[in-house]
Design a protein around this motif. Structure first.
Motif, mmCIF file in Angstrom:
data_model
loop_
_atom_site.group_PDB
_atom_site.id
_atom_site.type_symbol
_atom_site.label_atom_id
_atom_site.label_comp_id
_atom_site.label_asym_id
_atom_site.label_seq_id
_atom_site.Cartn_x
_atom_site.Cartn_y
_atom_site.Cartn_z
ATOM 1 N N HIS A 1 0.838 -1.201 0.000
ATOM 2 C CA HIS A 1 0.000 0.000 0.000
ATOM 3 C C HIS A 1 0.875 1.253 0.000
ATOM 4 N N LEU B 1 2.697 1.688 -3.400
ATOM 5 C CA LEU B 1 1.830 2.128 -4.492
ATOM 6 C C LEU B 1 1.389 3.576 -4.312
ATOM 7 N N VAL B 2 1.174 3.983 -3.059
ATOM 8 C CA VAL B 2 0.858 5.389 -2.809
ATOM 9 C C VAL B 2 2.014 6.281 -3.268
ATOM 10 N N ALA C 1 2.022 6.363 -7.128
ATOM 11 C CA ALA C 1 0.952 7.208 -7.652
ATOM 12 C C ALA C 1 1.238 8.685 -7.375
ATOM 13 N N LEU D 1 -3.343 1.764 -12.020
ATOM 14 C CA LEU D 1 -2.863 2.754 -11.062
ATOM 15 C C LEU D 1 -2.237 3.966 -11.750
ATOM 16 N N ALA E 1 -3.476 10.191 -4.203
ATOM 17 C CA ALA E 1 -2.801 8.910 -4.424
ATOM 18 C C ALA E 1 -3.304 7.856 -3.437
ATOM 19 N N ARG E 2 -3.470 8.230 -2.176
ATOM 20 C CA ARG E 2 -3.964 7.279 -1.174
ATOM 21 C C ARG E 2 -5.378 6.818 -1.510
ATOM 22 N N VAL F 1 -5.177 4.361 -4.439
ATOM 23 C CA VAL F 1 -4.629 3.062 -4.052
ATOM 24 C C VAL F 1 -5.624 2.296 -3.185
ATOM 25 N N ASP F 2 -6.296 2.981 -2.269
ATOM 26 C CA ASP F 2 -7.306 2.317 -1.438
ATOM 27 C C ASP F 2 -8.373 1.667 -2.324
ATOM 28 N N LEU G 1 -6.662 -1.390 -4.430
ATOM 29 C CA LEU G 1 -6.334 -2.587 -3.652
ATOM 30 C C LEU G 1 -7.582 -3.263 -3.098
#
Length: 264
Positions: free
Chosen positions: A142, A145-146, A149, A218, A245-246, A249-250, A253
């Motif tokens: 997580h 990926l944040v 992004a 993403l 970005a968060r 990603v949330d 995922l």
């Protein structure tokens, strides 16, 4: 052709639409590129180095100057940013040493003391001026990926976003720059793939998860959000790229891991 003076005045979205119609492909989301991973082992960390602060151009590694008065780093930075501004607005066809010198507020001789050609100038400016897409290991998929992004959003909302769009389209046709861009693009792809492979190794994703589809979703989502944000809201987005970005990603995922949870 766009006027050089339009740089930084909310025209990135319009430029993106023009380039998309001309066949533009972004740095990371080039579809075929994700499929050559067998040629390059996953897990290789990018050699691109740490991220730079948004909107900041670092020191330029130019042609060594002759002994004498030391070069002014501030002038180097101004020239590098001016080069990105001119290239972003006018493309390679409108990129000239004289135009860059005028934009930077320096004499043309100052450029030729540092670079022997406009190809060398643009290569250095791209190297120090564009935000880096690199492999940062935060310890969790997580978090990684944040970070990825956020880097994508920084690239396409930052001061040099127009240059990033231009180089994706024009690099193959610019002698001396094409090779540098290809190396940079390959390193970025390897960095992105390493993040997902590391998540699979940590059992944070199923081994059957598609690295290509996850990264396409993403990075494509980050890039398209940056490009489709209206000009009057781009500054707000640029101040909180990590926040968007968060959220991205949330959402991703949750969609990717939900089937694995149900199967358990």
């Amino acid at each position: 052709m766009l006027d050089v003076e339009q740089v930084g005045q909310g025209r990135t979205h319009d430029l993106f639409l023009q380039l998309r119609g001309a066949g533009f492909t972004p740095l990371i989301t080039e579809r075929y590129a994700f499929n050559f991973s067998p040629l390059y082992p996953d897990g290789n960390r990018s050699a691109m180095g740490p991220r730079r602060s948004k909107g900041k151009v670092g020191s330029v590694s130019a042609t060594p100057s002759s002994p004498g008065r030391p070069r002014d780093p501030d002038v180097d930075r101004r020239i590098a940013q001016a080069a990105l501004d001119v290239f972003g607005a006018a493309g390679w066809a409108g990129f000239a040493m004289e135009t860059v010198a005028r934009r930077a507020g320096v004499g043309k001789a100052s450029l030729y003391l540092r670079w022997t050609s406009k190809e060398a100038l643009l290569t250095d400016a791209l190297t120090v001026g564009l935000p880096r897409i690199s492999d940062v290991d935060t310890g969790t998929l997580h978090g990684d990926l944040v970070e990825l992004a956020t880097q994508m959003l920084d690239l396409y909302t930052g001061e040099s976003s127009r240059a990033a769009l231009r180089i994706a389209l024009e690099a193959p046709a610019i002698p001396g720059v094409a090779e540098h861009y290809e190396t940079m693009r390959r390193d970025q792809i390897l960095a992105a793939r390493a993040i997902v492979r590391r998540g699979i190794a940590r059992n944070e994703l199923l081994a059957t998860a598609s690295v290509t589809l996850l990264l396409d979703t993403l990075t494509g989502g980050a890039m398209m959000h940056a490009m489709s944000t209206p000009p009057d809201k781009q500054e707000t987005l640029a101040r909180d790229t990590a926040g968007h970005a968060r959220r991205l990603v949330d959402f991703l995922l949750n969609a990717v891991t939900a089937p694995a949870t149900n199967q358990g």
